[in-house]
Every structure is written in structure tokens, then in C-alpha cells.
Design an enzyme around this catalytic site. Structure first.
Site, mmCIF file in Angstrom:
data_model
loop_
_atom_site.group_PDB
_atom_site.id
_atom_site.type_symbol
_atom_site.label_atom_id
_atom_site.label_comp_id
_atom_site.label_asym_id
_atom_site.label_seq_id
_atom_site.Cartn_x
_atom_site.Cartn_y
_atom_site.Cartn_z
ATOM 1 N N GLY A 185 -4.528 2.038 -12.660
ATOM 2 C CA GLY A 185 -4.875 0.662 -12.994
ATOM 3 C C GLY A 185 -4.090 0.059 -14.128
ATOM 4 N N GLU A 204 -3.617 8.401 -12.689
ATOM 5 C CA GLU A 204 -3.151 8.068 -11.346
ATOM 6 C C GLU A 204 -2.477 6.710 -11.279
ATOM 7 O OE1 GLU A 204 -6.771 10.343 -9.035
ATOM 8 O OE2 GLU A 204 -7.036 8.224 -9.499
ATOM 9 N N PRO A 205 -1.356 6.540 -11.952
ATOM 10 C CA PRO A 205 -0.691 5.236 -11.893
ATOM 11 C C PRO A 205 -0.007 5.014 -10.537
ATOM 12 C CG PRO A 205 0.675 6.794 -13.093
ATOM 13 C CD PRO A 205 -0.612 7.516 -12.772
ATOM 14 N N GLY A 206 -0.211 3.859 -9.950
ATOM 15 C CA GLY A 206 0.504 3.491 -8.733
ATOM 16 C C GLY A 206 1.442 2.350 -9.066
ATOM 17 N N ARG A 207 0.818 1.178 -9.284
ATOM 18 C CA ARG A 207 1.570 -0.032 -9.621
ATOM 19 C C ARG A 207 2.538 0.177 -10.789
ATOM 20 N NH1 ARG A 207 -1.058 -4.965 -9.013
ATOM 21 N NH2 ARG A 207 -2.931 -3.686 -8.979
ATOM 22 N N ARG A 209 -0.595 -10.706 -1.845
ATOM 23 C CA ARG A 209 -1.324 -10.658 -3.119
ATOM 24 C C ARG A 209 -1.591 -12.034 -3.716
ATOM 25 N NH1 ARG A 209 0.384 -8.759 -7.194
ATOM 26 N NH2 ARG A 209 -1.566 -7.983 -8.041
ATOM 27 N N TYR A 219 -5.430 -12.439 -4.177
ATOM 28 C CA TYR A 219 -6.019 -12.384 -5.519
ATOM 29 C C TYR A 219 -5.431 -13.409 -6.474
ATOM 30 C CZ TYR A 219 -5.363 -7.314 -4.229
ATOM 31 O OH TYR A 219 -5.213 -6.098 -3.631
ATOM 32 N N CYS A 269 1.317 -19.694 9.515
ATOM 33 C CA CYS A 269 0.480 -20.827 9.883
ATOM 34 C C CYS A 269 -0.799 -20.878 9.057
ATOM 35 C CB CYS A 269 0.162 -20.757 11.367
ATOM 36 S SG CYS A 269 1.656 -20.651 12.345
ATOM 37 N N TYR A 314 1.870 -2.627 -3.529
ATOM 38 C CA TYR A 314 0.898 -3.426 -2.761
ATOM 39 C C TYR A 314 1.518 -4.625 -2.049
ATOM 40 C CZ TYR A 314 -2.008 -0.457 -5.623
ATOM 41 O OH TYR A 314 -2.547 0.640 -6.234
HETATM 42 C C1 LIG Z 1 -5.773 2.205 -6.489
HETATM 43 C C2 LIG Z 1 -6.084 3.445 -7.210
HETATM 44 C C3 LIG Z 1 -5.187 3.932 -8.162
HETATM 45 C C4 LIG Z 1 -3.912 3.216 -8.528
HETATM 46 O O1 LIG Z 1 -4.122 1.973 -9.060
HETATM 47 P P1 LIG Z 1 -2.884 1.167 -9.723
HETATM 48 O O2 LIG Z 1 -3.484 -0.119 -10.121
HETATM 49 O O3 LIG Z 1 -1.861 1.027 -8.659
HETATM 50 O O4 LIG Z 1 -2.402 2.004 -10.849
HETATM 51 C C5 LIG Z 1 -5.495 5.119 -8.790
HETATM 52 N N1 LIG Z 1 -6.629 5.801 -8.504
HETATM 53 C C6 LIG Z 1 -7.506 5.353 -7.587
HETATM 54 C C7 LIG Z 1 -8.725 6.151 -7.318
HETATM 55 C C8 LIG Z 1 -7.266 4.170 -6.918
HETATM 56 O O5 LIG Z 1 -8.162 3.723 -6.032
#
Ligand SMILES: *Cc1c(COP(=O)(O)O)cnc(C)c1O
Length: 463
Positions: free
Chosen positions: A278, A320-323, A360, A364, A391, A421
Site C-alpha cells: 500500500g 508486500e509492495p506492488g505499486r 483507474r 477511483y 463509448c 494496476y
Molecule cells: C493489493 C495488495 C498489496 C499491494 O498493494 P500496493 O498498493 O500495490 O502496494 C499487498 N498486499 C495485499 C494483501 C494486497 O491485497
């Protein structure tokens, strides 16, 4: 407890009267390093390059719209997270942000672990050689099939999200003769979004087991009674695009509080905690995210302090970084098709993609920036809205942006920070063909996910 931080800056729509826009940037040709990946630069002739390749050449070779992923930047971000957390913590990349086999290989080479939350993500991870013990399986409604495949493959952890799932995973593990390592996902009563968070007793959402009403403690009791499950820790994920560490502070305090309760009730100290992902990134130059080493230090300090005051040994931490890893590494390249000037309002610039490659903004109200990248321009700024070809009048890519007034059909625009995303949420709305993801590095470009074709679409339509 309830608190919220002040909004980050005057750009926020909720503190500005409608119709008020921030002033145009001093230089429309400038590329702010906060929102563009590290190898992006504007050449002497005015065109932009990434990984040493001119975007006009990339458009020629791969077509538009397309996502261009800066591999050097991706790997550098992986290393920055890995090094910031060191050997006594684990970094799990959240695959849902963007996953492909090439990405899995890069993660593997850079020493990151991987979170997956579906059978498809699990298949991609395993198929590209991520060792199963470095994979975590998430999700609030994993199917029996997904759980079986994960247990059979030997994933390092399954994050349990409900009472039913505790029973399901235990049953499957017993049948397969496995003692499955699990974490329990708890909701700590923190809702975090960008610059604010709210700490409450309860969170009104679908994920996890609530700490507040004892569901989390009951889940721990049940898991500890099951021989086929090994409870390794507690998991909490509080939101997305977060800049304020105070939400993590409340979350860590409550998770550590649960660890202390577990020790008191069951006489066991769980060895791990996972504080989720997050962490925010810069979508516009107004956003100012922290560096991984600052985040790591803050989280470590919080967990250490809370454990000391609870008299617990400091558990192994995972994040758990994704973004924050993939988001800033890519931009979407579009070609301008039509331009409509609405007198006294703004100019609508239509590009050849839209909500099918970036949902996105519509979903959001996400903010993005945009730049003319096929050439430089000295023309004055023009208040613009970049829209797609779908459309829907809500098919907006960038709600408010300044582009040069001499913008013309055929110009190339790039929207930065679309690595997370965007492709992973892409759709075939209007039978759009989902764009390729092209990895660029050291003067070489290759599609790691190719462009969809009409044959791909028609193959699914079996008549
Ligand atoms: C979505 C998610 C993440 C990653 O979130 P980011 O905003 O991309 O860092 C990590 N852990 C869990 C459980 C998630 O659902």
C-alpha cells in the site's frame, strides 16, 4: 482513536473550489524525475527516450497504445526494497499490480518473494520458475482448486481470510499429507488512503478477520488446534497509495497486541508479522513518497518499539509492495487522434486507448500527468482533458492536464506511472485489443506481453 493528516497540497480537489486548477508548469517539456522512470529523458531534438530508445521508434515498432516498462528501473526498485529490509525481513512483490513471466524472472534474480491471489497468478509464478517456498497465496475466496494447487506446489505461506478457509486449507493439507504454513489476515480497524487514515474499531470491508470483535483471536484458536496447519504469523494490509506512516503505526501496535494475547492465552510467540503493502507513489509531481529505506526504518522502529513494550521478541517482518515497485517503472504511449476545443472550458484530446488500458481514473478518480513526447514544443499551455476512444463519457485518462497549444493529431503522448494496476486491470471493452507491455533496457526493446489480436478475441468467441 481517530486522526487524519492534513491534505498534502493545494492540488487536492476537496480543498479547492471547483474549476480551480493549479497553475501550468513553468516548462511543459520538463519531465519530473518523481513521475518518470530513471532512464526517461528528452533528447536534443526534443523527442523522449526510454532505455536509450526514441519513443517514435518504439511507436513505429510496437504500435500504440502500449506500455513501456523500464527494466533497469524495475530492477533498481527491487534492489532498493530488498536492501532496505535486509536479511531479517522479506519483501513480497504483490503480483496483482502487474505480473508476467519476465517480471517473475526479474524478481527471482533480484531476491524478492511473490504474492499471488489467484490460480492464474500462481500458474504464472510457478511457470516462470519462482521457487514455491517464496510464494504467498492471498485472496478472500480462494477456490478449493487454487488451494490444492498451492499446497501441492509447496507454497511458503497461505494467508487465511475466513473461518471457512481455515477448515478448507486444513482439510486439503491433511489429505495431501502436508503441514501447510499459514498466516491469518486480520483487520485492525485502520482505513488508509493516501494522505489520511482513520483508526476505528471495525472496518466495513470484505477482507480478513476482525481484531475488534474477537474473530481474529478465535481464528488463531482454531488454527492452533489443527495439525495440518502451522501458524507462522499475523498479516495486516491497511490500504493503498498511502503516504502517511501513522496508519502502519496503529496497525503494527494492534498486530503486536494480538501476538501478546496469543502468547498469554496459548503460550506461543508467533515468529512473523506481515504489514502488507500500500505504499504510495508519485502520479503527479505534487506527490512526495518516501524512499524504501525510510519506510523500512519507520516500520522496523514501530515494530521494535511495540514488541519491547509488550515484552515480545521482535518477529520477522514482511512487506508486500506492488505499486511502489512497478508503478513508476512504466508509461503508456498513446497517439493523439482528435482535438476538440470547448470554448471557455477546456480542450478534449482523444487518444487511441482509454479506460480499457487505464481504468483507474474512471474507477477511483486517480490523478495522472501527461506529456507530449514525440517532440518538444514552445507553444503556450492549454488546459486539456485526455480522453479515450470508448463509448463512455467517463472514459477519461487524465482529468486535468496542461499540454502545448500546438498539439496535433499524430503527436505521441505519454502518461507516466502506469506500471501498476493498468495492464493488470485492462479490459476488452468495445472489443479493444489489450496493449502490449514492452520491456526496454540498454537500447533494446522486447514485448514481454504481446498485443492482443483480433484472432485472440475471436478464438474465445466460440459462436
Ligand atoms: C493489493 C495488495 C498489496 C499491494 O498493494 P500496493 O498498493 O500495490 O502496494 C499487498 N498486499 C495485499 C494483501 C494486497 O491485497
Amino acid at each position: 482513536m481517530s486522526r487524519s493528516a492534513h491534505p498534502a497540497g493545494p492540488r487536492h480537489a476537496d480543498v479547492l473550489p471547483e474549476g480551480h486548477y493549479s497553475a501550468p508548469p513553468a516548462d511543459l517539456n520538463a519531465l519530473d524525475s518523481r513521475v518518470w522512470s530513471q532512464t526517461v529523458q528528452r533528447d536534443g531534438d526534443g523527442a523522449v527516450r526510454v532505455g536509450g530508445i526514441d519513443v517514435r521508434q518504439l511507436a513505429e515498432e510496437f504500435g500504440t497504445p502500449a506500455y513501456f516498462l523500464d527494466e533497469a528501473d524495475f530492477r533498481a526498485r527491487c534492489r532498493a526494497w530488498r536492501d532496505a529490509f535486509g536479511h531479517d525481513a522479506d519483501v513480497f512483490y504483490a503480483g496483482k499490480a502487474f505480473l508476467s513471466r519476465a517480471v517473475v524472472r526479474w524478481l527471482n534474480e533480484e531476491g524478492l518473494n511473490l504474492d499471488v491471489c489467484s490460480g492464474g497468478e500462481l500458474a504464472t509464478a510457478l511457470g516462470a520458475g519462482m521457487p514455491a517456498e517464496r510464494i504467498a497465496l492471498h485472496g478472500n475466496n480462494k477456490s478449493t482448486e487454487e488451494i490444492s494447487r498451492a499446497v501441492e506446489a509447496g507454497v511458503g505461506r497461505i494467508v487465511l481470510d475466513s473461518y471457512q478457509e481455515i477448515a478448507r486449507v486444513a482439510h486439503i493439507a491433511r489429505k495431501l499429507g502436508v503441514r501447510q504454513r499459514v498466516q491469518i489476515r486480520v483487520t485492525v480497524g485502520v482505513e488508509a488512503h493516501t494522505h489520511e487514515f482513520i483508526a476505528t474499531a471495525h472496518e466495513d470491508q470484505k477482507f480478513g478477520l476482525a481484531l475488534a470483535d474477537g474473530d481474529a483471536a478465535e481464528a488463531v484458536r482454531r488454527v492452533l488446534q489443527l495439525d495440518s496447519l502451522e501458524l507462522i504469523g499475523i498479516h495486516s494490509h491497511i490500504g493503498s497509495q498511502i503516504f502517511d506512516m501513522a496508519g502502519f503505526e496503529v496497525s503494527a501496535r494492534r498486530v503486536v497486541g494480538l501476538l501478546a494475547d496469543i502468547r498469554d492465552e496459548h503460550g506461543v510467540e508467533l515468529p512473523e508479522i506481515d504489514l502488507g503493502g500500500g505504499l504510495g507513489i508519485a502520479y503527479t509531481p505534487e506527490d512526495d513518497p518516501s524512499e524504501p529505506h525510510e519506510i523500512a526504518k519507520a516500520l522496523r522502529d514501530i515494530v521494535t518499539r511495540e514488541c519491547e513494550s509488550a515484552g515480545l521478541a521482535v518477529p520477522r517482518l514482511s512487506v508486500e509492495p506492488g505499486r511502489a515497485i512497478v508503478g513508476p517503472t512504466a508509461f503508456t504511449l498513446y497517439e493523439v487522434g482528435t482535438i476538440k476545443e470547448l470554448d471557455g472550458l477546456r480542450t478534449y484530446v482523444s487518444v487511441d486507448g482509454g479506460m480499457s488500458d487505464n481504468i483507474r481514473t474512471a474507477l477511483y478518480d486517480a490523478e495522472y500527468s501527461v506529456a507530449l513526447v514525440s517532440r518538444a514544443s514552445d507553444a503556450p499551455p492549454m488546459l486539456s482533458r485526455v480522453v479515450g476512444k470508448h463509448c463512455e463519457s467517463g472514459d477519461i485518462v487524465v482529468r486535468d492536464a496542461f499540454l502545448p497549444a500546438d498539439l496535433a493529431p499524430g503527436d505521441l503522448l505519454a502518461v507516466p506511472a502506469t506500471g501498476a494496476y493498468c495492464r493488470s486491470m485492462a479490459s476488452n471493452y468495445n472489443h479493444a485489443l489489450r496493449p502490449p507491455v514492452v520491456a526496454v533496457r540498454d537500447g533494446e526493446a522486447r514485448a514481454v506481453v504481446r498485443r492482443e489480436t483480433e484472432e485472440d478475441l475471436l478464438r474465445l468467441d466460440v459462436g
